[in-house]
Design a protein around this motif. Structure first.
Motif, short mmCIF file in Angstrom:
data_model
loop_
_atom_site.label_atom_id
_atom_site.label_comp_id
_atom_site.label_asym_id
_atom_site.label_seq_id
_atom_site.Cartn_x
_atom_site.Cartn_y
_atom_site.Cartn_z
N SER A 31 -18.00 -42.26 -1.30
CA SER A 31 -18.12 -42.41 -2.79
C SER A 31 -19.38 -41.69 -3.03
N PHE A 32 -20.35 -41.97 -2.29
CA PHE A 32 -21.89 -41.64 -2.48
C PHE A 32 -21.86 -40.06 -2.32
N GLU A 38 -21.03 -33.29 -5.96
CA GLU A 38 -20.27 -33.06 -7.11
C GLU A 38 -21.36 -33.17 -8.46
N ASP A 39 -22.14 -34.00 -8.26
CA ASP A 39 -23.01 -34.31 -9.39
C ASP A 39 -24.49 -35.02 -8.88
N LEU A 43 -28.14 -38.57 -9.67
CA LEU A 43 -28.46 -39.48 -8.75
C LEU A 43 -30.01 -39.06 -8.65
N SER A 44 -30.71 -38.73 -9.63
CA SER A 44 -32.20 -38.10 -9.73
C SER A 44 -33.06 -39.18 -9.58
N SER A 45 -32.62 -40.46 -9.95
CA SER A 45 -33.60 -41.70 -9.56
C SER A 45 -33.72 -41.95 -7.97
N PHE A 46 -32.84 -41.42 -7.27
CA PHE A 46 -32.90 -41.42 -5.70
C PHE A 46 -33.62 -40.13 -4.95
N PHE A 47 -33.69 -38.90 -5.69
CA PHE A 47 -34.07 -37.85 -4.96
C PHE A 47 -34.98 -36.79 -5.85
N HIS A 48 -35.82 -36.32 -5.26
CA HIS A 48 -36.78 -35.38 -6.05
C HIS A 48 -36.34 -34.26 -6.65
N TYR A 49 -35.34 -33.65 -5.89
CA TYR A 49 -34.70 -32.44 -6.12
C TYR A 49 -33.23 -32.54 -6.16
N GLU A 50 -32.52 -31.70 -6.75
CA GLU A 50 -31.15 -31.39 -6.61
C GLU A 50 -31.03 -30.45 -5.44
N TRP A 51 -29.68 -30.20 -5.17
CA TRP A 51 -29.69 -29.16 -3.94
C TRP A 51 -28.88 -27.85 -4.52
N ASN A 52 -29.76 -27.05 -4.89
CA ASN A 52 -29.47 -25.57 -5.56
C ASN A 52 -30.51 -24.66 -5.52
N GLN A 53 -30.51 -23.50 -5.73
CA GLN A 53 -31.54 -22.53 -5.67
C GLN A 53 -32.57 -22.73 -6.35
N THR A 54 -32.30 -23.17 -7.70
CA THR A 54 -33.51 -23.51 -8.64
C THR A 54 -34.46 -24.58 -8.09
N ALA A 55 -33.83 -25.51 -7.42
CA ALA A 55 -34.54 -26.71 -6.77
C ALA A 55 -35.44 -26.07 -5.57
N LEU A 56 -34.89 -25.18 -4.95
CA LEU A 56 -35.51 -24.52 -3.73
C LEU A 56 -36.55 -23.84 -4.34
N ASN A 548 -22.21 -24.58 -0.99
CA ASN A 548 -21.53 -25.23 -2.05
C ASN A 548 -20.91 -26.43 -2.06
N GLY A 549 -20.88 -27.28 -0.95
CA GLY A 549 -20.43 -28.65 -0.80
C GLY A 549 -18.96 -28.56 -0.40
N LYS A 550 -18.40 -27.31 -0.11
CA LYS A 550 -17.07 -27.02 0.43
C LYS A 550 -17.14 -27.29 1.73
N HIS A 551 -15.81 -27.75 2.31
CA HIS A 551 -15.39 -27.64 3.63
C HIS A 551 -14.80 -26.26 4.03
N TYR A 552 -15.30 -25.61 5.20
CA TYR A 552 -14.83 -24.30 5.60
C TYR A 552 -13.79 -24.71 6.84
N SER A 553 -12.62 -23.87 6.70
CA SER A 553 -11.70 -23.83 7.59
C SER A 553 -11.49 -22.11 8.20
N VAL A 554 -12.10 -22.22 9.47
CA VAL A 554 -12.40 -20.89 9.97
C VAL A 554 -11.26 -20.43 11.03
N LEU A 555 -10.40 -19.36 11.03
CA LEU A 555 -9.33 -18.89 12.10
C LEU A 555 -10.01 -18.33 12.98
N VAL A 556 -10.04 -18.54 14.26
CA VAL A 556 -10.79 -17.83 15.32
C VAL A 556 -9.61 -17.33 16.07
#
Length: 556
Positions: A31-32, A38-39, A43-56, A548-556
């Motif tokens: 759940s965490f 997704e949001d 959770l800003s009370s627990f982290f200094h930055y979100e995880w996006n390009q603006t934050a970087l 983007n937080g997605k899971h990748y499936s890669v056909l090799v």
């Protein structure tokens, strides 16, 4: 039929070969972690930055990266990596780090044969994000992999999973001693580890790559007979062309570099423990559990003696490990930190803080568990006048070989269908549709009639005052066991007739949800490297991943 799900799909031209890459909503997320993906803003009370390009961008602009001991750090990294060979790209990255370079960093325990695939995925994440940010920020961004060689839980890293007889088996390296030494000081027995590797490779199907891969692994082992060194040698070999910098947290010259920082941690030990304890209680009240399970009297440091680590607590102004009889005053701890820093080791609280003190970190690559415990450390960073870096979720990847892809297409499944249990449900439906229910009904009828007749006999014997009821019940038990035996034999024979079809369902489950979870949490890369060759790593690195937080499936 299973529910249909159509993932986001891309076709990528890789070396003239079209490769299919699919993205899915992250499976098996807590759940965490789901909330973080997704949001993160909530959770800003627990982290200094979100995880996006603006934050970087913000992190880069507002952080003073000039206070790190760059020359000393690069000297330590160079000395450490020299044993494994420093590639041209790594040498460039070391020079950049010595000047104004910043880093993207991630780490992992030193698993056998790299440990689970997510170690590889974490390295790919570090390299990929560093490349992307180098281009976007216009400054040198260097990939670094922190090896948790100080970890002493050898049972977490001393095994691999392989397929034997259509089943997944955990094959454990047979430790001659059971002393819980740090991974960096736990040495393999040469005969045992060679026999172990031969056993693993003999379980793999023979391919064009098997002999070469076996020789490579054996050569990497030759002068690297600890868990950490063997892991580092393999990772350095796999990612040589990417210039991935490696450091073992337990490397003694690295500990010397950390001396001043250990002293800060000793001085602030009481305040640090209080802050983390309080923050974790808030974390728990929000419904996210207690990922660290810290205590108010924690010292958040280990004392190292003969390669073993002993977690210290604070008691009566002392730093103690009671069962071992260890006790130091603060003054003695400061002396150890100053003059013998190799005798200290970080725990889950102080490792992230130490990482920030030592490296100019733009972003930390974390897995689900790591991000959860980092969420309890915001005020701990602030205690040392620092902010957390941008905590980027690592890339999560399922690798689908051609045989598995053919089975998915044959049964009209997606990878997500397998994760959600549709394959197992369809297999059971397939079996039940072919089972003759009359057989089961007849056996049940025989059981009921037999029990009824024996009950009649028991009643009659009691009426005649013949005390043979125990014998009657015992005899009935024999008959019931024989019926169960017949029933099992019928079931085994029936399933044997369907074996080929059942195996195809089981194959999908074992490939894509081994041990009931994601592939990357169980398998090492060994099976895939054996199947498609060492170019697999480079092929995976060429995919244009999005964070983007997605899971990748890669056909090799």
């Amino acid at each position: 039929m299973c529910r249909r799900y159509y993932p986001q799909e891309n076709l990528i031209n890789r070396g003239g070969k079209i490769v299919r890459v699919e993205q899915y909503t992250q499976p098996f997320a807590s759940s965490f972690y789901k909330r973080y993906l997704e949001d993160a803003g909530s959770l800003s009370s627990f982290f200094h930055y979100e995880w996006n390009q603006t934050a970087l961008n913000t992190r880069f602009q507002e952080t003073d990266f000039s206070n790190h001991k760059r020359s000393e750090l690069v000297n330590v990294l160079t000395k450490y990596m020299s044993k494994f060979g420093i590639s041209t790209k790594s040498a460039i990255h070391l020079k950049e780090l010595e000047n104004n370079g910043i880093v993207v960093i991630g780490g992992q325990q030193a698993g056998l044969l790299s440990g689970p695939l997510y170690s590889i995925h974490k390295a790919i994440s570090v390299i990929t994000l560093a490349k992307q940010q180098r281009e976007l920020l216009g400054v040198p961004v260097v990939p670094v992999f922190w090896i948790a060689g100080e970890d002493h839980d050898i049972d977490e890293i001393n095994h691999v999973y392989i397929e034997r007889g259509r089943k997944l088996q955990k094959v454990v390296y047979p430790e001659p001693l059971r002393i819980k030494k740090m991974a960096s000081e736990t040495t393999f027995d040469t005969d045992l580890i060679n026999a172990y590797l031969e056993e693993i490779f003999q379980s793999l199907p023979e391919t064009l790559y098997t002999k070469e891969l076996f020789q490579k692994v054996k050569s990497l082992l030759e002068n690297n007979l600890t868990y950490s060194d063997f892991f580092a040698a393999l990772m350095n070999d796999l990612f040589r062309e990417e210039g991935l910098l490696l450091i073992d947290a337990a490397y003694k010259p690295f500990r010397k570099l950390e001396s001043d920082y250990f002293q800060q941690m000793v001085k602030n030990s009481s305040h640090l423990a209080k802050l983390v304890f309080e923050n974790e209680m808030v974390f728990e009240r929000e419904g996210f559990g207690t990922p660290i399970q810290t205590k108010e009297n924690a010292a958040n440091l280990f004392y190292v003696e003969n390669g073993e680590r002993f977690l210290l607590e604070r008691k009566d102004d002392k730093f103690v490990h009671e069962s071992k009889g260890i006790s130091f005053s603060e003054e003695e701890m400061l002396n150890i930190a100053k003059n013998y820093p190799e005798k200290l080791s970080n725990n889950v609280v102080t490792r992230p803080i130490m990482q920030e003190m030592v490296f100019p970190v733009l972003s930390f690559i974390g897995g689900p568990g790591e991000i959860a415990y980092w969420g309890t450390l915001k005020t701990a960073f602030e205690l040392f006048d620092m902010k957390m870096p941008v905590i980027m979720p690592r890339l999560s990847i399922t690798i689908v070989n051609s045989k598995t892809q053919n089975l998915l297409e044959k049964f009209s499944f997606t990878v997500q269908d397998v994760w959600e249990g549709a394959v197992e449900n369809t297999k059971l439906q397939y079996i039940n549709e072919r089972r003759n229910g009359k057989v089961t009904e007849l056996i049940e009828t025989i059981q009921e009639e037999l029990a009824a007749k024996y009950k009649e006999l028991e009643t009659l014997l009691e009426k005649e005052d013949l005390k043979l009821v125990p014998l009657v019940n015992k005899n009935l038990g024999f008959h019931e066991k024989q019926l169960i035996f017949i029933q099992n034999a019928i079931e085994d024979t029936f399933l044997g007739k369907l074996d080929a079809s059942i195996h195809r369902y089981d194959r999908l489950t074992m490939e894509l949800t081994p041990n009931g979870g994601l592939q990357e949490r169980t398998y090492t890369p060994l099976q895939l490297l054996n199947e498609v060759g060492v170019n697999l790593i480079q092929n995976l690195l060429e995919i244009p991943y999005e964070f983007n937080g997605k899971h990748y499936s890669v056909l090799v």
